[in-house]
Design a protein around this motif. Structure first.
Motif, PDB file in Angstrom:
ATOM      1  N   ALA A  37       0.829  -1.204   0.000  1.00 29.89           N
ATOM      2  CA  ALA A  37       0.000   0.000   0.000  1.00 29.89           C
ATOM      3  C   ALA A  37       0.869   1.261   0.000  1.00 29.89           C
ATOM      4  O   ALA A  37       0.551   2.243  -0.678  1.00 29.89           O
ATOM      5  N   ALA A  38       1.973   1.231   0.723  1.00 28.61           N
ATOM      6  CA  ALA A  38       2.886   2.380   0.744  1.00 28.61           C
ATOM      7  C   ALA A  38       3.510   2.597  -0.632  1.00 28.61           C
ATOM      8  O   ALA A  38       3.634   3.735  -1.096  1.00 28.61           O
ATOM      9  N   LEU A  39       3.887   1.520  -1.301  1.00 27.65           N
ATOM     10  CA  LEU A  39       4.468   1.664  -2.641  1.00 27.65           C
ATOM     11  C   LEU A  39       3.433   2.161  -3.650  1.00 27.65           C
ATOM     12  O   LEU A  39       3.765   2.952  -4.546  1.00 27.65           O
ATOM     13  N   LEU A  40       2.188   1.715  -3.515  1.00 28.75           N
ATOM     14  CA  LEU A  40       1.135   2.229  -4.395  1.00 28.75           C
ATOM     15  C   LEU A  40       0.900   3.720  -4.161  1.00 28.75           C
ATOM     16  O   LEU A  40       0.725   4.491  -5.108  1.00 28.75           O
ATOM     17  N   ARG A  76       4.194  20.899  -6.503  1.00 34.57           N
ATOM     18  CA  ARG A  76       4.500  19.506  -6.822  1.00 34.57           C
ATOM     19  C   ARG A  76       5.444  18.891  -5.799  1.00 34.57           C
ATOM     20  O   ARG A  76       5.476  17.683  -5.619  1.00 34.57           O
ATOM     21  N   TRP A  77       6.223  19.726  -5.103  1.00 31.28           N
ATOM     22  CA  TRP A  77       7.183  19.210  -4.130  1.00 31.28           C
ATOM     23  C   TRP A  77       6.502  18.620  -2.913  1.00 31.28           C
ATOM     24  O   TRP A  77       7.069  17.777  -2.220  1.00 31.28           O
ATOM     25  N   GLY A  78       5.273  19.034  -2.640  1.00 33.10           N
ATOM     26  CA  GLY A  78       4.501  18.382  -1.590  1.00 33.10           C
ATOM     27  C   GLY A  78       4.192  16.939  -1.959  1.00 33.10           C
ATOM     28  O   GLY A  78       4.285  16.029  -1.133  1.00 33.10           O
ATOM     29  N   SER A  79       3.868  16.717  -3.235  1.00 31.91           N
ATOM     30  CA  SER A  79       3.630  15.356  -3.709  1.00 31.91           C
ATOM     31  C   SER A  79       4.904  14.531  -3.686  1.00 31.91           C
ATOM     32  O   SER A  79       4.885  13.338  -3.353  1.00 31.91           O
ATOM     33  N   VAL A  80       6.018  15.154  -4.021  1.00 30.16           N
ATOM     34  CA  VAL A  80       7.306  14.457  -3.973  1.00 30.16           C
ATOM     35  C   VAL A  80       7.631  14.050  -2.539  1.00 30.16           C
ATOM     36  O   VAL A  80       8.127  12.938  -2.297  1.00 30.16           O
ATOM     37  N   THR A  81       7.342  14.922  -1.590  1.00 25.44           N
ATOM     38  CA  THR A  81       7.601  14.625  -0.176  1.00 25.44           C
ATOM     39  C   THR A  81       6.809  13.406   0.285  1.00 25.44           C
ATOM     40  O   THR A  81       7.347  12.511   0.946  1.00 25.44           O
ATOM     41  N   VAL A  82       5.538  13.345  -0.085  1.00 25.80           N
ATOM     42  CA  VAL A  82       4.706  12.208   0.310  1.00 25.80           C
ATOM     43  C   VAL A  82       5.177  10.936  -0.390  1.00 25.80           C
ATOM     44  O   VAL A  82       5.230   9.861   0.228  1.00 25.80           O
ATOM     45  N   ALA A  83       5.535  11.041  -1.660  1.00 24.26           N
ATOM     46  CA  ALA A  83       6.028   9.863  -2.384  1.00 24.26           C
ATOM     47  C   ALA A  83       7.307   9.327  -1.732  1.00 24.26           C
ATOM     48  O   ALA A  83       7.463   8.111  -1.552  1.00 24.26           O
ATOM     49  N   ALA A 140       7.830   1.821   3.084  1.00 20.26           N
ATOM     50  CA  ALA A 140       7.978   0.469   2.528  1.00 20.26           C
ATOM     51  C   ALA A 140       9.298  -0.158   2.963  1.00 20.26           C
ATOM     52  O   ALA A 140       9.358  -1.347   3.304  1.00 20.26           O
ATOM     53  N   VAL A 141      10.349   0.627   2.990  1.00 22.29           N
ATOM     54  CA  VAL A 141      11.653   0.126   3.445  1.00 22.29           C
ATOM     55  C   VAL A 141      11.604  -0.207   4.937  1.00 22.29           C
ATOM     56  O   VAL A 141      12.166  -1.217   5.382  1.00 22.29           O
TER      57      VAL A 141
END
Length: 119
Positions: free
Chosen positions: A12-15, A93-100, A107-108
């Protein structure tokens, strides 16, 4: 630990990471649907924390030590909410990068939790 829950949380985290990465690629900030996804993954991490604490209370022992196991459980729980608050502060977009990035970290952490428990 429950291997199925660890696997479900990691997948779920990777998705979520892929979804937020796609939003970042399209130059979009995190939206309400992303926060719902973060909540779902955070609930899985909370369930894992509760199950881990219950197993410790029943006398089961992780292979690599209780302290590090609990620390990883707490870190896994705090990972996405912290990134969610950071993405609210950065409405680009950097907010989305932070969450990704936080979802990949989660996941790690799940892989490491599996290893610490003795998987």
């Amino acid at each position: 630990m429950l291997d199925a829950l660890t696997l479900a949380t990691g997948v779920a985290a990777l998705l979520l990471a892929a979804w937020c990465g796609w939003a970042a690629y399209r130059d979009q900030p995190t939206k309400d649907w992303h926060f719902i996804g973060m909540a779902v993954v955070s609930v899985l991490a909370l369930a894992q924390l509760v199950i881990g604490i219950v197993q410790l209370a029943r006398g089961e022992e992780p292979a690599q030590g209780t302290t590090i196991f609990v620390a990883y459980l707490l870190g896994a729980l705090a990972c996405l909410p912290a990134a969610g608050f950071m993405s609210l502060a950065e409405r680009t977009r950097w907010g989305s990068v932070t969450v990704a990035a936080a979802a990949v970290v989660l996941a790690v952490l799940e892989v490491r939790l599996y290893d610490i428990w003795g998987g």
